[in-house]
Design a protein around this motif. Structure first.
Motif, PDB file in Angstrom:
ATOM      1  N   ALA A  11       1.033  -1.375  -0.064  1.00 47.80           N
ATOM      2  CA  ALA A  11       0.059   0.073   0.098  1.00 47.80           C
ATOM      3  C   ALA A  11       0.867   1.398  -0.034  1.00 47.80           C
ATOM      4  CB  ALA A  11      -1.051   0.193   1.334  1.00 47.80           C
ATOM      5  N   ILE A  12       1.984   1.135   0.822  1.00 45.85           N
ATOM      6  CA  ILE A  12       2.749   2.498   0.796  1.00 45.85           C
ATOM      7  C   ILE A  12       3.461   2.532  -0.728  1.00 45.85           C
ATOM      8  CG2 ILE A  12       5.170   3.277   1.648  1.00 45.85           C
ATOM      9  CD1 ILE A  12       4.373   1.729   4.245  1.00 45.85           C
ATOM     10  N   ASN A  13       3.781   1.473  -1.249  1.00 47.50           N
ATOM     11  CA  ASN A  13       4.539   1.935  -2.403  1.00 47.50           C
ATOM     12  C   ASN A  13       3.495   2.148  -3.675  1.00 47.50           C
ATOM     13  OD1 ASN A  13       7.013   0.797  -1.825  1.00 47.50           O
ATOM     14  ND2 ASN A  13       6.777  -1.365  -2.335  1.00 47.50           N
ATOM     15  N   ARG A  14       2.254   1.821  -3.456  1.00 49.53           N
ATOM     16  CA  ARG A  14       1.138   2.355  -4.118  1.00 49.53           C
ATOM     17  C   ARG A  14       0.860   3.774  -4.122  1.00 49.53           C
ATOM     18  NH1 ARG A  14      -1.951  -2.573  -3.100  1.00 49.53           N
ATOM     19  NH2 ARG A  14      -3.063  -1.216  -1.768  1.00 49.53           N
ATOM     20  N   LEU A  15       1.062   4.337  -3.004  1.00 51.53           N
ATOM     21  CA  LEU A  15       0.869   5.621  -2.433  1.00 51.53           C
ATOM     22  C   LEU A  15       1.984   6.532  -2.923  1.00 51.53           C
ATOM     23  CD1 LEU A  15      -0.535   5.489   1.023  1.00 51.53           C
ATOM     24  CD2 LEU A  15      -1.661   6.300  -0.959  1.00 51.53           C
ATOM     25  N   VAL A  16       3.306   6.130  -3.000  1.00 54.75           N
ATOM     26  CA  VAL A  16       4.310   6.812  -3.415  1.00 54.75           C
ATOM     27  C   VAL A  16       4.956   6.696  -4.808  1.00 54.75           C
ATOM     28  CG1 VAL A  16       5.198   6.748  -1.042  1.00 54.75           C
ATOM     29  CG2 VAL A  16       6.063   5.154  -2.498  1.00 54.75           C
TER      30      VAL A  16
END
Length: 94
Positions: A11-16
Motif C-alpha cells: 500500500a505504501i508503494n502504491r501511494l508513493v
C-alpha cells in the motif's frame, strides 16, 4: 522496532509510486490514540527509516514517534473505494 506488514508495504508503494517520494511518514499524536500519515519526499536528517523487507517500502519516523511505535505493527485495510487505511497494533495482535 516498528514492524511493517507486507500488505502495508504494498500500500505504501502504491501511494508513493510516481510521486518521487521516499516513503510514508508516520507521526504519533501524543495524548491521542491515533497517528498521522503523509507522503514523505525524503527522510529528515534525524529520522529513523524502517524498511519492509519484502517490498522495500520505507516508513520515516521522528525520534518521539519511533519510541511510541517501537512495539507496534503497521498494517493496512484496503477499503472498497481503493484507499488505504493504516493501523497500528501491538506486535503479535494483528
Amino acid at each position: 522496532m516498528l514492524h511493517i506488514t507486507p500488505e502495508a508495504g504494498l500500500a505504501i508503494n502504491r501511494l508513493v509510486r510516481g510521486q518521487g517520494a521516499a516513503g510514508l511518514r508516520v507521526e504519533a499524536r501524543f495524548g491521542k490514540p491515533d497517528f498521522a500519515v503523509s507522503i514523505a519526499a525524503m527522510a529528515d536528517e534525524t529520522d529513523l527509516v524502517v524498511t519492509e523487507e519484502t517490498t522495500g517500502a520505507r516508513v520515516m519516523l521522528d525520534s518521539l514517534t519511533a519510541d511510541y511505535v517501537d512495539d507496534k505493527t503497521l498494517d493496512v485495510d484496503d477499503t472498497v473505494e481503493g484507499t488505504a487505511r493504516f493501523q497500528l497494533a501491538t506486535q503479535g495482535t494483528t
